[in-house]
Write an enzyme that holds these catalytic residues in place. Structure first.
Site, mmCIF file in Angstrom:
data_model
loop_
_atom_site.group_PDB
_atom_site.id
_atom_site.type_symbol
_atom_site.label_atom_id
_atom_site.label_comp_id
_atom_site.label_asym_id
_atom_site.label_seq_id
_atom_site.Cartn_x
_atom_site.Cartn_y
_atom_site.Cartn_z
ATOM 1 N N CYS A 1 -6.819 0.753 -39.226
ATOM 2 C CA CYS A 1 -8.239 0.555 -38.922
ATOM 3 C C CYS A 1 -9.074 0.211 -40.143
ATOM 4 O O CYS A 1 -10.194 -0.272 -40.016
ATOM 5 C CB CYS A 1 -8.810 1.786 -38.224
ATOM 6 S SG CYS A 1 -8.803 3.264 -39.257
ATOM 7 N N HIS B 1 -22.894 13.268 -42.533
ATOM 8 C CA HIS B 1 -22.040 12.434 -41.693
ATOM 9 C C HIS B 1 -20.819 12.004 -42.504
ATOM 10 O O HIS B 1 -20.952 11.541 -43.642
ATOM 11 C CB HIS B 1 -22.822 11.199 -41.228
ATOM 12 C CG HIS B 1 -21.979 10.188 -40.509
ATOM 13 N ND1 HIS B 1 -21.715 10.279 -39.163
ATOM 14 C CD2 HIS B 1 -21.340 9.088 -40.952
ATOM 15 C CE1 HIS B 1 -20.942 9.257 -38.808
ATOM 16 N NE2 HIS B 1 -20.703 8.523 -39.879
ATOM 17 N N HIS C 1 -15.924 9.515 -37.648
ATOM 18 C CA HIS C 1 -15.767 9.837 -36.227
ATOM 19 C C HIS C 1 -14.361 10.341 -35.936
ATOM 20 O O HIS C 1 -13.427 10.099 -36.704
ATOM 21 C CB HIS C 1 -16.075 8.608 -35.358
ATOM 22 C CG HIS C 1 -17.525 8.257 -35.343
ATOM 23 N ND1 HIS C 1 -18.085 7.393 -36.262
ATOM 24 C CD2 HIS C 1 -18.544 8.672 -34.544
ATOM 25 C CE1 HIS C 1 -19.383 7.274 -36.016
ATOM 26 N NE2 HIS C 1 -19.691 8.041 -34.983
ATOM 27 N N ASP D 1 -6.511 8.874 -30.686
ATOM 28 C CA ASP D 1 -5.355 7.980 -30.768
ATOM 29 C C ASP D 1 -4.570 8.189 -32.061
ATOM 30 O O ASP D 1 -3.939 7.272 -32.574
ATOM 31 C CB ASP D 1 -5.801 6.520 -30.635
ATOM 32 C CG ASP D 1 -6.839 6.144 -31.688
ATOM 33 O OD1 ASP D 1 -7.122 6.985 -32.573
ATOM 34 O OD2 ASP D 1 -7.362 5.029 -31.625
ATOM 35 N N ARG E 1 -7.341 11.400 -34.638
ATOM 36 C CA ARG E 1 -7.575 10.515 -35.792
ATOM 37 C C ARG E 1 -8.979 10.753 -36.317
ATOM 38 O O ARG E 1 -9.958 10.372 -35.687
ATOM 39 C CB ARG E 1 -7.402 9.047 -35.391
ATOM 40 C CG ARG E 1 -7.797 8.064 -36.511
ATOM 41 C CD ARG E 1 -7.336 6.647 -36.222
ATOM 42 N NE ARG E 1 -7.906 6.103 -34.995
ATOM 43 C CZ ARG E 1 -8.968 5.278 -34.952
ATOM 44 N NH1 ARG E 1 -9.566 4.900 -36.053
ATOM 45 N NH2 ARG E 1 -9.423 4.834 -33.793
ATOM 46 N N CYS F 1 -11.406 9.478 -38.536
ATOM 47 C CA CYS F 1 -11.646 8.179 -39.166
ATOM 48 C C CYS F 1 -12.848 8.331 -40.094
ATOM 49 O O CYS F 1 -13.982 8.444 -39.634
ATOM 50 C CB CYS F 1 -11.914 7.151 -38.068
ATOM 51 S SG CYS F 1 -12.172 5.488 -38.675
#
Ligand code: FE
Length: 151
Positions: free
Chosen positions: A81, A118, A121, A125, A133, A135
């Protein structure tokens, strides 16, 4: 070592876990513009641009804003990704979660458990054993290699 932390950041600690309540005005002085945008405004860095997306060193990833331990390198996996991806956090409570319905998507936002920044996310998957995951934005992470002889 990450340079996204300015010299003025009295809140940074690798040991403290008490929650921080800091105004954006103060964060702005303590963080680089890139880290401030991600941490406090939920921005996302461009894929394949961050320093850690394909990084493979052994060590611990800390919150770049406050120093809270977030992930171990053995929970990191090669993801296509373009962002650093992990299948579990270093300990329960190291991050918190919030529903994020922005951009017409239903996502789970991941926030630092100590400073509320922050981070990225969470998706379903990921690989075994968790199938998760995490990410993350590279700019939100600070990697510290394991000392020689340890592990
Ligand atoms: Fe933090």
């Amino acid at each position: 070592m990450n340079s996204d932390r300015k010299s003025f950041n009295p809140y940074y600690s690798r040991l403290e876990t008490t929650k921080l309540e800091i105004s954006d005005d103060v964060w702005k002085k303590a963080l680089s513009p890139e880290l401030f945008e991600v941490s406090r405004h939920g921005a996302t860095e461009a894929a394949f641009t961050g320093r850690y997306w394909d990084y493979e060193g052994n060590g611990t990833y800390y919150c770049a804003a406050c120093g809270n331990a977030l992930f171990r390198s053995d929970a990191k996996f090669a993801s296509t990704c373009g962002w650093p991806s992990f299948f579990e956090t270093v300990r329960p409570g190291s991050v918190t979660y919030r529903k994020d319905n922005s951009f017409g998507m239903e996502r789970t936002e991941v926030l630092c458990g100590r400073c509320g920044s922050h981070l990225g996310h969470l998706f379903d998957d990921g690989p075994p054993p968790t199938g998760k995951r995490y990410c993350m934005n590279s700019v939100s992470l600070e990697f510290e290699p394991d000392k020689a002889g340890k592990n």
